[in-house]
Write a protein that holds these residues in place. Structure first.
Motif, short mmCIF file in Angstrom:
data_model
loop_
_atom_site.label_atom_id
_atom_site.label_comp_id
_atom_site.label_asym_id
_atom_site.label_seq_id
_atom_site.Cartn_x
_atom_site.Cartn_y
_atom_site.Cartn_z
N ARG A 104 -6.77 6.24 -2.36
CA ARG A 104 -7.58 5.03 -2.54
C ARG A 104 -6.73 3.83 -2.95
NH1 ARG A 104 -12.95 5.25 -2.86
NH2 ARG A 104 -12.99 3.50 -4.31
N GLY A 105 -5.55 4.08 -3.51
CA GLY A 105 -4.68 2.99 -3.93
C GLY A 105 -3.68 2.55 -2.88
N LEU A 106 -3.86 3.00 -1.64
CA LEU A 106 -2.91 2.71 -0.57
C LEU A 106 -2.89 1.22 -0.22
CD1 LEU A 106 -0.96 3.88 1.61
CD2 LEU A 106 -2.96 4.06 3.10
N ILE A 107 -1.68 0.68 -0.05
CA ILE A 107 -1.49 -0.69 0.43
C ILE A 107 -0.67 -0.62 1.71
CG2 ILE A 107 -0.47 -2.95 -0.03
CD1 ILE A 107 -0.82 -2.39 -3.02
N THR A 108 -1.19 -1.19 2.78
CA THR A 108 -0.44 -1.27 4.03
C THR A 108 -0.43 -2.72 4.51
OG1 THR A 108 -2.40 -0.78 5.37
CG2 THR A 108 -1.02 1.09 4.71
N ALA A 109 0.58 -3.05 5.27
CA ALA A 109 0.67 -4.41 5.82
C ALA A 109 1.54 -4.40 7.05
CB ALA A 109 1.24 -5.38 4.79
N ARG A 110 1.21 -5.26 7.98
CA ARG A 110 2.03 -5.56 9.15
C ARG A 110 2.01 -7.07 9.30
NH1 ARG A 110 2.73 -1.14 7.99
NH2 ARG A 110 2.71 0.76 9.24
N ILE A 111 3.07 -7.71 8.82
CA ILE A 111 3.13 -9.17 8.81
C ILE A 111 4.40 -9.61 9.53
CG2 ILE A 111 3.40 -11.22 7.37
CD1 ILE A 111 0.69 -10.19 6.96
N SER A 150 5.07 -19.85 9.41
CA SER A 150 3.73 -19.33 9.66
C SER A 150 3.78 -17.81 9.69
CB SER A 150 3.19 -19.86 11.00
OG SER A 150 4.01 -19.44 12.07
N ILE A 151 2.63 -17.18 9.49
CA ILE A 151 2.57 -15.73 9.46
C ILE A 151 1.46 -15.21 10.36
CG2 ILE A 151 3.57 -15.51 7.15
CD1 ILE A 151 0.84 -15.26 5.96
N GLU A 152 1.67 -13.99 10.84
CA GLU A 152 0.67 -13.29 11.65
C GLU A 152 0.57 -11.86 11.14
OE1 GLU A 152 1.81 -13.46 15.71
OE2 GLU A 152 1.67 -15.65 15.86
N GLY A 153 -0.64 -11.31 11.16
CA GLY A 153 -0.81 -9.92 10.78
C GLY A 153 -1.84 -9.73 9.68
N PHE A 154 -1.76 -8.57 9.01
CA PHE A 154 -2.79 -8.21 8.03
C PHE A 154 -2.17 -7.53 6.82
CE2 PHE A 154 -2.13 -4.30 10.38
CZ PHE A 154 -2.20 -3.32 9.40
N ILE A 155 -2.93 -7.53 5.74
CA ILE A 155 -2.64 -6.71 4.56
C ILE A 155 -3.92 -5.95 4.22
CG2 ILE A 155 -2.04 -6.67 2.11
CD1 ILE A 155 -0.40 -9.17 2.52
N GLU A 156 -3.79 -4.65 4.00
CA GLU A 156 -4.94 -3.82 3.64
C GLU A 156 -4.70 -3.22 2.26
OE1 GLU A 156 -7.03 0.24 5.26
OE2 GLU A 156 -6.68 -1.38 6.73
N VAL A 157 -5.62 -3.48 1.34
CA VAL A 157 -5.52 -3.00 -0.03
C VAL A 157 -6.80 -2.25 -0.39
CG1 VAL A 157 -5.22 -3.66 -2.46
CG2 VAL A 157 -4.09 -4.98 -0.67
N ASP A 158 -6.64 -1.01 -0.81
CA ASP A 158 -7.79 -0.18 -1.21
C ASP A 158 -8.86 -0.13 -0.13
OD1 ASP A 158 -6.46 0.10 -3.63
OD2 ASP A 158 -7.58 -1.50 -4.61
N GLY A 159 -8.41 -0.04 1.13
CA GLY A 159 -9.34 0.09 2.24
C GLY A 159 -9.93 -1.20 2.75
N ILE A 160 -9.58 -2.33 2.14
CA ILE A 160 -10.10 -3.63 2.58
C ILE A 160 -8.98 -4.38 3.30
CG2 ILE A 160 -11.09 -5.83 1.86
CD1 ILE A 160 -12.22 -4.38 -0.59
#
Length: 329
Positions: A104-111, A150-160
């Motif tokens: 549940r504490g997973l952090i993922t990102a692709r930026i 500028s940036i492109e992509g996402f960050i996902e924290v705790d499933g959001i």
């Protein structure tokens, strides 16, 4: 030796104690409702059991910092360009991929980063440190990998998952023995027009048994970087700091930069002392900074730009009296 002209790369390959290195990635989404700082780095102490690699993740809006610790052998770095892997995460001047924690504490990102603007590296001035980059044994070295992009992509924290596409980023780094005992740091690249960015710091610099106050400020406007640095002869003619406000005036022969920064509530982050992450620094990413850039004309001035930077990073650590005293040396 040639690493001097590559401030962005890993400098700790042959260090055995009293060394730290950290890269600072700031990302703010297009709506400016989400702002994060990601700090990968290494702490090398005289005690091998305390030495480690790390990734700090600061969620500025949630006022939360998470510290992920890794064995030193999980840090992999290129010696030719800035490419750094720690655990399952990857960092470079072009992108940042995160895999931190689990469950549940997973952090993922692709930026990914587009249109980066590094502080220029020249033969006799290899980056933001100027000729001080050639001085061995300094307490702390500094590099600016991108003033604005500028940036492109996402960050996902705790499933959001949050989409950061269309947002802005900034990248810098520090390495050495310790962060200064006293310093002011500020950064913002969210102004009323594109391509405007401010980055600056004032710090106590140990120097052959004594110290002086050094300063490095850059203001990017209309594709030109205006530099106000101690090594180039610029002067700090005003420095006034209270608990929630910092005012600074810098001048060189041609230009004047007036800064009025209002500080908001921050989050405590670990900071290095003799390589070990035992110090603390309170950092805000919600501050605002008013900036006026003026050109000197005779006995007067002509306003080039006036604006307010949002989502500003702001730090103040140590003794302001010490910094002011050092300016007079």
């Amino acid at each position: 030796m040639f690493d001097i002209w590559k401030p962005e790369i890993f400098h700790g390959r042959r260090k055995e104690k009293n060394f730290f290195e950290g890269w600072y990635f700031k990302v703010v989404d297009h709506s400016e409702k989400n702002a994060c700082a990601v700090i990968p780095g290494v702490s090398i102490t005289g005690d091998p059991s305390k030495s480690h690699a790390f990734v700090m993740f600061l969620d500025a809006r949630a006022q939360r910092m998470r510290y992920f610790r890794y064995p030193l052998d999980e840090l992999k770095a290129s010696d030719k360009k800035f490419e750094l892997s720690i655990g399952g995460s990857f960092f470079s001047s072009e992108r940042m991929n995160l895999t931190l924690g689990q469950g549940r504490g997973l952090i993922t990102a692709r930026i990914s980063f587009k249109g980066t603007y590094p502080w220029p590296v020249k033969l006799l001035s290899p980056g933001v440190m100027g000729w001080y980059a050639f001085v061995p044994g300094m307490e702390c070295y500094h590099g600016i990998l991108s003033m604005d992009h500028s940036i492109e992509g996402f960050i996902e924290v705790d499933g959001i998952r949050t989409d950061f596409t269309g947002g802005k980023g900034y990248i810098e780094k520090d390495w050495g023995v310790s962060m200064p005992s006293s310093w002011i740091w500020m950064q913002t690249n969210h102004f009323d027009r594109e391509g405007v960015s401010l980055s600056g710091s004032i710090a106590k610099i140990p120097w052959f048994g004594s110290y002086f106050t050094g300063y490095i400020f850059g203001f990017l406007y209309d594709k030109k970087l205006y530099k106000f640095t101690a090594y180039s002869g610029a002067k700090v003619t005003l420095l006034d700091v209270t608990a929630d406000n910092t005012r600074i005036r810098l001048e060189n022969k041609t230009y004047r930069l007036d800064i009025d920064a209002d500080r908001s509530k921050g989050v405590d982050l670990p900071a290095p002392k003799l390589g070990e992450m035992t110090a603390k620094v309170n950092e805000s990413l919600n501050s605002s900074i008013n900036v006026d850039l003026l050109k000197k004309k005779g006995s007067g001035t002509e306003l080039i730009y006036s604006g307010t930077g949002r989502n500003a990073g702001l730090e103040f650590v140590g003794n302001i009296t010490e910094l002011i005293k050092g300016l007079k040396k």
